[in-house]
Design a protein around this motif. Sequence first.
Motif, PDB file in Angstrom:
ATOM      1  N   UNK A 133       0.805  -1.223   0.000  1.00 29.28           N
ATOM      2  CA  UNK A 133       0.000   0.000   0.000  1.00 29.28           C
ATOM      3  C   UNK A 133       0.837   1.271   0.000  1.00 29.28           C
ATOM      4  N   UNK A 134       2.118   1.190   0.339  1.00 23.06           N
ATOM      5  CA  UNK A 134       2.943   2.397   0.408  1.00 23.06           C
ATOM      6  C   UNK A 134       4.071   2.404  -0.621  1.00 23.06           C
ATOM      7  N   UNK A 135       4.226   1.336  -1.356  1.00 20.76           N
ATOM      8  CA  UNK A 135       5.304   1.271  -2.357  1.00 20.76           C
ATOM      9  C   UNK A 135       5.178   2.407  -3.352  1.00 20.76           C
ATOM     10  N   UNK A 136       6.299   3.045  -3.626  1.00 24.28           N
ATOM     11  CA  UNK A 136       6.318   4.145  -4.565  1.00 24.28           C
ATOM     12  C   UNK A 136       5.974   5.485  -3.950  1.00 24.28           C
ATOM     13  N   UNK A 137       5.457   5.472  -2.717  1.00 21.78           N
ATOM     14  CA  UNK A 137       5.095   6.728  -2.040  1.00 21.78           C
ATOM     15  C   UNK A 137       5.983   6.979  -0.815  1.00 21.78           C
ATOM     16  N   UNK A 138       6.338   5.914  -0.101  1.00 22.47           N
ATOM     17  CA  UNK A 138       7.150   6.048   1.109  1.00 22.47           C
ATOM     18  C   UNK A 138       8.564   5.540   0.841  1.00 22.47           C
ATOM     19  N   UNK A 139       9.531   6.162   1.528  1.00 24.80           N
ATOM     20  CA  UNK A 139      10.919   5.731   1.436  1.00 24.80           C
ATOM     21  C   UNK A 139      11.513   5.624   2.835  1.00 24.80           C
ATOM     22  N   UNK A 140      12.036   4.452   3.154  1.00 22.20           N
ATOM     23  CA  UNK A 140      12.700   4.252   4.441  1.00 22.20           C
ATOM     24  C   UNK A 140      14.210   4.358   4.236  1.00 22.20           C
TER      25      UNK A 140
END
Length: 121
Positions: A62-69
């Motif tokens: 659900x967060x791939x491409x939007x969040x970066x750790x």
Amino acid sequence: QVQLVESGGGLVQAGGSLNLSCAASGSIASVNGMGWYRQAPGKQRELVATISRGGSTNYAYSVKGRFTISRDNAMNTVYLQMNSLKPEDTAVYYCNAAVLLTAPYRLRDYWGRGTQVTVSS
């Protein structure tokens, strides 16, 4: 023995960005895996993203491409850059770390107290 302190949560409009950080301190020999989890009201805690000490990452679909750790090993700190936020990202975000303690060198799992992220539509 070890404290995890999160910061960077808040209220943002849909489409906006936030950057969370989590610093580990205490009787630390080294910090292995670190990650972010979240819990929305009435739901179970879920994985958001994890990062190994070497930098390998894993994200919830659900967060791939939007969040970066990312992480800074020298500072024992993990970050979560959140872009294109959606109302469904609203939750309390928790930091997690697998910590190798100083002598006698036990490996323990720690959690932060959480930081609220609210995304308005």
